[in-house]
Scaffold this active site. Structure first.
Site, mmCIF file in Angstrom:
data_model
loop_
_atom_site.group_PDB
_atom_site.id
_atom_site.type_symbol
_atom_site.label_atom_id
_atom_site.label_comp_id
_atom_site.label_asym_id
_atom_site.label_seq_id
_atom_site.Cartn_x
_atom_site.Cartn_y
_atom_site.Cartn_z
ATOM 1 N N GLY A 36 0.963 -1.193 -0.184
ATOM 2 C CA GLY A 36 -0.073 -0.237 0.311
ATOM 3 C C GLY A 36 0.866 1.537 0.472
ATOM 4 N N THR A 116 -12.865 -13.573 -3.904
ATOM 5 C CA THR A 116 -12.377 -13.961 -5.805
ATOM 6 C C THR A 116 -13.067 -14.552 -6.059
ATOM 7 O OG1 THR A 116 -10.920 -13.762 -7.104
ATOM 8 C CG2 THR A 116 -10.433 -15.461 -4.622
ATOM 9 N N TYR A 140 -3.754 -18.663 -4.821
ATOM 10 C CA TYR A 140 -4.417 -17.523 -4.177
ATOM 11 C C TYR A 140 -5.596 -17.708 -4.455
ATOM 12 C CZ TYR A 140 -7.462 -13.399 -5.113
ATOM 13 O OH TYR A 140 -7.707 -11.878 -5.333
ATOM 14 N N PHE A 168 -14.900 -10.400 -8.855
ATOM 15 C CA PHE A 168 -14.923 -10.062 -10.529
ATOM 16 C C PHE A 168 -13.444 -9.572 -10.817
ATOM 17 C CE2 PHE A 168 -16.968 -13.795 -11.819
ATOM 18 C CZ PHE A 168 -17.758 -14.618 -10.573
ATOM 19 N N ARG A 281 -0.764 -17.158 -20.664
ATOM 20 C CA ARG A 281 -0.734 -17.261 -19.637
ATOM 21 C C ARG A 281 -1.016 -17.930 -18.413
ATOM 22 N NH1 ARG A 281 -1.873 -11.770 -15.645
ATOM 23 N NH2 ARG A 281 -4.000 -13.019 -15.760
HETATM 24 N N1 UDP Z 1 -4.142 -10.160 -19.557
HETATM 25 C C1 UDP Z 1 -3.432 -9.321 -21.035
HETATM 26 N N2 UDP Z 1 -2.218 -8.921 -20.751
HETATM 27 C C2 UDP Z 1 -1.856 -8.673 -19.931
HETATM 28 C C3 UDP Z 1 -2.588 -8.846 -18.565
HETATM 29 C C4 UDP Z 1 -3.592 -9.720 -18.656
HETATM 30 O O1 UDP Z 1 -4.006 -10.929 -21.861
HETATM 31 O O2 UDP Z 1 -0.864 -7.680 -19.948
HETATM 32 C C5 UDP Z 1 -5.376 -10.805 -19.698
HETATM 33 C C6 UDP Z 1 -5.364 -11.769 -18.761
HETATM 34 O O3 UDP Z 1 -4.195 -13.316 -20.011
HETATM 35 C C7 UDP Z 1 -6.527 -12.399 -18.846
HETATM 36 C C8 UDP Z 1 -7.368 -11.164 -18.635
HETATM 37 O O4 UDP Z 1 -6.389 -9.796 -19.352
HETATM 38 O O5 UDP Z 1 -7.621 -13.448 -19.374
HETATM 39 C C9 UDP Z 1 -7.571 -9.922 -17.085
HETATM 40 O O6 UDP Z 1 -6.659 -10.439 -16.022
HETATM 41 P P1 UDP Z 1 -5.645 -9.979 -15.075
HETATM 42 O O7 UDP Z 1 -4.566 -10.030 -14.701
HETATM 43 O O8 UDP Z 1 -6.356 -8.517 -15.168
HETATM 44 O O9 UDP Z 1 -6.705 -10.207 -14.342
HETATM 45 P P2 UDP Z 1 -6.946 -11.902 -13.829
HETATM 46 O O10 UDP Z 1 -8.619 -11.897 -14.859
HETATM 47 O O11 UDP Z 1 -5.917 -12.677 -13.861
HETATM 48 O O12 UDP Z 1 -7.991 -11.449 -12.398
#
Ligand code: UDP
Length: 325
Positions: A36, A116, A140, A168, A281
């Protein structure tokens, strides 16, 4: 009421502090400033401590008559949780248990918890309601689900009443532009896209275009931080009115693909946003969309900033106002 906000210097916690102060509550913030920012605290008293420290918590609860605890202090990076599970279980699980035990010793029996959508894992169906099986696929999500289960046991044994709010994709920024999202390192899609728009980054990387979705990119349900905060305030009313312990999804019920978010950001900012494609990812479900019907019905929650344009617009105003972050 006197409210303890654990993690009040973080992204969502700082917005919560501002909103509860405006509603006239007395606020104590507990934060260890591991992630923070001191300048994100807009008021209230500060108790600089780590919730892993039971003695520090006892001192706090013995010197302040706290009515309710809001807990925002968690590590939130899914990928990091896979590589460093101990860090996640130590803070998100063990330290939270220490906090709950200190509350029990002090007789504080109201708790509002940041949970979450990751508790559901890879969804069997969307939109996801609260009855969906809980099968988190990373430390997580597991740490959050374990806390939810501990809360059920604490209610049964000690009468601790809790609301778990399953966010979400939290996004956006304070409509007054006083506060916003600041993670170091930033891993979330919308702030990263906007950093590419402002020139702080050269491009946004899209993780995977081969998902089973209309444009091949992952779909998420983005929810404005101000709407999340409003849901917490309603959860407080619910507990004060004698509501039973319960978990609620918080999302808008509308999914946007990564590509749609990039396109929206191009429109909202009017900037060129360079895109680089990369493989998937690890651990990303293709589609996460909330059924938040329970929060609408039981809490009376109605998101005010549900449009993606608004969410991205507020995040963009914050990015422009605070280019040094
Ligand atoms: N994502 C992406 N590029 C980035 C960061 C995120 O394509 O640099 C995609 C990620 O794979 C997911 C979506 O965006 O499908 C949302 O990711 P974020 O990390 O924001 O939140 P999460 O859904 O993981 O909580």
């Amino acid at each position: 009421m006197k409210i303890l906000i654990v993690g009040g210097a973080g992204y969502i916690g700082s917005h919560m502090v501002k909103s509860l102060l405006a509603a006239g509550h007395e606020i104590v913030v507990a934060d260890n400033f591991s992630t923070g920012y001191r300048d994100a605290l807009v008021g209230g008293q500060l108790a600089e401590l780590d919730i892993a420290n039971a003695a520090a918590l006892d001192t706090l609860f013995n010197t302040q008559r706290i009515d309710v605890v809001f807990h925002f202090a968690s590590y939130i990076q899914v990928g990091e949780s896979v590589n460093e599970p101990g860090k996640y279980y130590a803070n998100n699980l063990a330290a939270t248990l220490t906090l709950l035990q200190a509350m029990e010793r002090a007789g504080v029996r109201r708790f509002i918890f940041s949970s979450t959508a990751a508790v559901y894992g890879d969804p069997n169906y969307v939109p996801i309601d609260e009855a969906h099986p809980k099968a988190p696929i990373n430390p997580y999500g597991r740490s959050k689900w374990m806390v939810e289960q501990i809360l059920e046991d604490f209610d049964r044994a000690y009468g601790l009443k809790s609301v778990c709010l399953r966010y979400f994709n939290a996004a956006g920024a304070d409509p007054d532009q006083q506060l916003g999202e600041r993670h170091e390192p930033e891993t979330h899609l919308i702030p990263l896209i906007l950093q590419a728009a402002s020139g702080r980054r050269s491009a946004i990387t899209v993780f995977g275009r081969d998902y089973d979705t209309p444009d091949g990119t992952c779909i998420r349900d983005y929810v404005h931080v101000a709407d999340l905060v409003a849901a917490h305030a309603l959860a407080l009313d619910y507990l004060q009115a004698g509501g039973a312990s319960k978990a609620f999804n918080l999302g808008n019920g509308q999914g946007f693909s990564v590509q749609q978010v990039i396109d929206t950001a191009r429109q909202v900012t009017g900037k060129t946003i360079n895109v680089v494609d990369a493989p998937r990812r690890a651990g990303d479900p293709p589609r996460l969309v909330a059924d938040a019907g329970l929060a609408h019905k039981v809490l009376g929650w109605q998101p005010q900033f549900a449009s993606l344009d608004r969410i991205v617009g507020d995040a963009w105003a914050w990015e422009l106002k605070h280019p040094w972050h």
